[in-house]
Design a protein around this motif. Structure first.
Motif, PDB file in Angstrom:
ATOM      1  N   UNK A 231      23.230  -1.826   5.311  1.00 24.27           N
ATOM      2  CA  UNK A 231      22.855  -0.488   4.869  1.00 24.27           C
ATOM      3  C   UNK A 231      21.448  -0.435   4.285  1.00 24.27           C
ATOM      4  N   UNK A 232      20.638  -1.457   4.555  1.00 26.05           N
ATOM      5  CA  UNK A 232      19.292  -1.490   4.010  1.00 26.05           C
ATOM      6  C   UNK A 232      18.353  -2.172   4.986  1.00 26.05           C
ATOM      7  N   UNK A 233      17.064  -1.936   4.762  1.00 29.64           N
ATOM      8  CA  UNK A 233      16.055  -2.522   5.655  1.00 29.64           C
ATOM      9  C   UNK A 233      14.884  -3.018   4.824  1.00 29.64           C
ATOM     10  N   UNK A 234      14.440  -4.239   5.098  1.00 26.76           N
ATOM     11  CA  UNK A 234      13.302  -4.840   4.404  1.00 26.76           C
ATOM     12  C   UNK A 234      12.020  -4.539   5.195  1.00 26.76           C
ATOM     13  N   UNK A 238       3.224  -3.900   9.366  1.00 22.58           N
ATOM     14  CA  UNK A 238       3.085  -2.951  10.472  1.00 22.58           C
ATOM     15  C   UNK A 238       4.079  -1.810  10.443  1.00 22.58           C
ATOM     16  N   UNK A 239       5.078  -1.874   9.580  1.00 26.19           N
ATOM     17  CA  UNK A 239       6.071  -0.805   9.485  1.00 26.19           C
ATOM     18  C   UNK A 239       5.467   0.452   8.874  1.00 26.19           C
ATOM     19  N   UNK A 240       5.954   1.594   9.326  1.00 25.73           N
ATOM     20  CA  UNK A 240       5.636   2.875   8.696  1.00 25.73           C
ATOM     21  C   UNK A 240       6.943   3.564   8.365  1.00 25.73           C
ATOM     22  N   UNK A 263       6.194   9.684  -1.972  1.00 26.70           N
ATOM     23  CA  UNK A 263       5.152   9.709  -0.948  1.00 26.70           C
ATOM     24  C   UNK A 263       5.620   8.869   0.236  1.00 26.70           C
ATOM     25  N   UNK A 264       4.780   8.816   1.265  1.00 23.97           N
ATOM     26  CA  UNK A 264       5.119   8.018   2.445  1.00 23.97           C
ATOM     27  C   UNK A 264       4.639   6.574   2.333  1.00 23.97           C
ATOM     28  N   UNK A 265       4.149   6.201   1.174  1.00 31.35           N
ATOM     29  CA  UNK A 265       3.626   4.852   0.975  1.00 31.35           C
ATOM     30  C   UNK A 265       4.761   3.844   0.799  1.00 31.35           C
ATOM     31  N   UNK A 266       4.736   2.802   1.585  1.00 29.54           N
ATOM     32  CA  UNK A 266       5.705   1.704   1.438  1.00 29.54           C
ATOM     33  C   UNK A 266       4.936   0.389   1.450  1.00 29.54           C
ATOM     34  N   UNK A 267       5.563  -0.671   0.982  1.00 28.60           N
ATOM     35  CA  UNK A 267       4.877  -1.958   0.911  1.00 28.60           C
ATOM     36  C   UNK A 267       5.716  -3.054   1.559  1.00 28.60           C
ATOM     37  N   UNK A 272      14.492  -0.722   1.685  1.00 29.91           N
ATOM     38  CA  UNK A 272      14.814   0.695   1.805  1.00 29.91           C
ATOM     39  C   UNK A 272      16.293   0.867   2.109  1.00 29.91           C
ATOM     40  N   UNK A 273      16.937   1.717   1.337  1.00 28.57           N
ATOM     41  CA  UNK A 273      18.333   2.056   1.616  1.00 28.57           C
ATOM     42  C   UNK A 273      18.390   2.985   2.836  1.00 28.57           C
TER      43      UNK A 273
END
Length: 275
Positions: A231-234, A238-240, A263-267, A272-273
């Motif tokens: 149920x989650x993603x690391x 290159x991911x958006x 915001x749309x900023x991820x690291x 992410x759930x």
């Protein structure tokens, strides 16, 4: 003769009565009585009961933490207390501790509880020797890691070359990270970038905001994230946010709502759930 016979009869009667008393057996103990008895010679051991008890959900989840996440779990509260007392952002203290102690697992930290690589320099306490810039340099040793955090606070607070840092806002972690390099805290030119990266990857800034009363940490998702599940993603290089949303049949807004993103900023490394 009759008297003798009478005494003999009385004696036999008394002996027979005593014998009957000895032959009376105790009634058998019922199963209920047995179950309610705890022999004094075998007291219940609290330790044995504890060992048999199932592990709590917290204990299970802690095992799933990465070394960095476990470090944050163990020391975030101490870093916040130091921030309240000395004004050093908790995010900066945590990021420095993670970087310099190898998330608490570095050889120097393991043998000295020294999380910030502070050298002796007139230190009157216990010492250890460790190869650093030079062979077998002298480092301070602490009985408990919390004393290392306090020494780190005093190290910055009491030295004039770091005085300008305290002119920065306490939630301005970027200026603090760059200022530490400018003041000569570290020789690595990438030191500020590494601190900022750790702070943003693990949301350490929230600890600053909580101390300052700008947020209630209970209203935010937990800063310590467990390892990926179905149920989650690391987040990978290159991911958006859009690409991840498409991959799991979600809209960007749904993904942001689930994870309470502003915001749309991820690291990279962020978890992410998905529901």
């Amino acid at each position: 003769m009759k008297k003798i016979s009478v005494f003999i009869l009385i004696g036999i009667f008394v002996i027979s009565c005593g014998t009957k008393k000895k032959l009376v057996t105790k009634q058998p103990t019922t199963s209920t009585e047995v179950n309610n008895q705890v022999p004094k010679s075998q007291p219940i051991s609290p330790k044995s009961v504890q060992e048999k008890a199932p592990k709590s959900q917290q204990e299970i989840s802690l095992k799933n933490l990465s070394p960095v996440e476990r470090y944050i779990y163990n020391f975030a509260g101490i870093a916040q207390e130091e921030m309240r007392l000395y004004g050093i952002p908790a995010s900066i203290t945590l990021a420095q501790g993670i970087l310099e102690s190898g998330s608490g697992n570095g050889p120097l930290t393991q043998k000295s509880n020294n999380h910030f690589g502070i050298k002796c320099n007139g230190w009157q306490g216990e010492k250890v020797y460790h190869d650093d810039d030079e062979l077998q340099e002298c480092f301070r040793k602490y009985k408990d890691p919390k004393y290392s955090f306090r020494d780190h606070s005093l190290f910055l607070y009491e030295r004039s070359r770091y005085a300008f840092l305290f002119d920065f806002d306490r939630d301005d972690y970027k200026s603090w990270a760059r200022g530490l390099k400018k003041a000569g805290y570290a020789t690595d030119p990438a030191y500020p970038r590494k601190l900022i990266s750790l702070i943003e990857r693990y949301d350490l800034h929230r600890y600053d905001l909580e101390v300052l009363g700008k947020i209630d940490v209970r209203d935010l998702p937990k800063p310590i994230r467990v390892q990926p599940t179905e149920n989650a993603y690391r987040v990978k290089a290159g991911d958006t946010l859009y690409g991840i949303a498409q991959k799991f049949n979600l809209t960007v807004e749904e993904l942001k709502t689930i994870n309470r993103l502003n915001s749309n900023t991820i690291s990279i490394g962020q978890l992410l759930k998905l529901n």
